[in-house]
Design a protein around this motif. Structure first.
Motif, PDB file in Angstrom:
ATOM      1  N   ARG A  41       0.832  -1.203   0.000  1.00 16.74           N
ATOM      2  CA  ARG A  41       0.000   0.000   0.000  1.00 16.74           C
ATOM      3  C   ARG A  41       0.869   1.256   0.000  1.00 16.74           C
ATOM      4  N   GLU A  42       1.922   1.254   0.828  1.00 16.00           N
ATOM      5  CA  GLU A  42       2.824   2.409   0.881  1.00 16.00           C
ATOM      6  C   GLU A  42       3.516   2.626  -0.458  1.00 16.00           C
ATOM      7  N   LEU A  43       3.960   1.548  -1.089  1.00 17.31           N
ATOM      8  CA  LEU A  43       4.604   1.669  -2.390  1.00 17.31           C
ATOM      9  C   LEU A  43       3.630   2.164  -3.452  1.00 17.31           C
ATOM     10  N   ASP A  44       2.379   1.744  -3.358  1.00 19.64           N
ATOM     11  CA  ASP A  44       1.361   2.218  -4.298  1.00 19.64           C
ATOM     12  C   ASP A  44       1.125   3.713  -4.138  1.00 19.64           C
ATOM     13  N   VAL A  45       1.081   4.175  -2.890  1.00 18.06           N
ATOM     14  CA  VAL A  45       0.908   5.607  -2.630  1.00 18.06           C
ATOM     15  C   VAL A  45       2.106   6.386  -3.167  1.00 18.06           C
ATOM     16  N   GLN A  46       3.319   5.870  -2.943  1.00 22.57           N
ATOM     17  CA  GLN A  46       4.516   6.532  -3.464  1.00 22.57           C
ATOM     18  C   GLN A  46       4.506   6.560  -4.983  1.00 22.57           C
ATOM     19  N   TRP A  47       4.077   5.467  -5.621  1.00 22.10           N
ATOM     20  CA  TRP A  47       4.012   5.405  -7.081  1.00 22.10           C
ATOM     21  C   TRP A  47       3.039   6.454  -7.622  1.00 22.10           C
ATOM     22  N   ARG A  48       1.886   6.557  -6.991  1.00 22.70           N
ATOM     23  CA  ARG A  48       0.907   7.559  -7.436  1.00 22.70           C
ATOM     24  C   ARG A  48       1.453   8.969  -7.242  1.00 22.70           C
ATOM     25  N   GLN A  49       2.160   9.211  -6.144  1.00 25.36           N
ATOM     26  CA  GLN A  49       2.754  10.530  -5.909  1.00 25.36           C
ATOM     27  C   GLN A  49       3.803  10.833  -6.968  1.00 25.36           C
ATOM     28  N   LEU A  50       4.616   9.841  -7.313  1.00 23.99           N
ATOM     29  CA  LEU A  50       5.623  10.037  -8.363  1.00 23.99           C
ATOM     30  C   LEU A  50       4.976  10.322  -9.714  1.00 23.99           C
ATOM     31  N   GLN A  51       3.857   9.658  -9.999  1.00 20.88           N
ATOM     32  CA  GLN A  51       3.154   9.932 -11.262  1.00 20.88           C
ATOM     33  C   GLN A  51       2.617  11.354 -11.274  1.00 20.88           C
TER      34      GLN A  51
END
Length: 106
Positions: A41-51
């Motif tokens: 979940r944390e990695l998904d949030v970071q991925w969305r922030q990077l996008q």
């Protein structure tokens, strides 16, 4: 009858120990699985922030502002352009030797 009772007691103890061990392993694996889900979940949030950051940084207005203000770049004008000419032979034909010059005007 005494031996049978002893064997049944030993079998009961072994099965109780196996039950405790399997429950411990199940709990440990469940905790690991939950940690993995939280990390995902944390990695998904970071991925969305990077996008989102990539989308914001790719806007033409931001690129133009950074290039003008921070990099001190200017738009290309004919006054700032340097034109290169190929050397010519006596008859006026360009000398052809190897690859063409970069940015050369014929």
């Amino acid at each position: 009858m005494g031996r049978l009772s002893f064997l049944l007691a030993v079998a009961l103890m072994v099965s109780a120990m196996a039950l405790v061990t399997s429950q411990y392993q199940a709990r440990r694996l469940f905790v690991q699985m939950e940690r993995g889900k939280n990390e995902a979940r944390e990695l998904d949030v970071q991925w969305r922030q990077l996008q989102l950051d990539q989308t914001a940084n790719a806007k033409h207005s931001l690129i133009d502002e950074v290039s003008r203000n921070q990099l001190k770049m200017e738009a290309v004008t004919p006054g700032h352009t340097v034109y290169l000419a190929r050397p010519r032979e006596a008859n006026g034909a360009p000398i052809v030797s190897g690859a063409p010059l970069a940015g050369a005007v014929q």
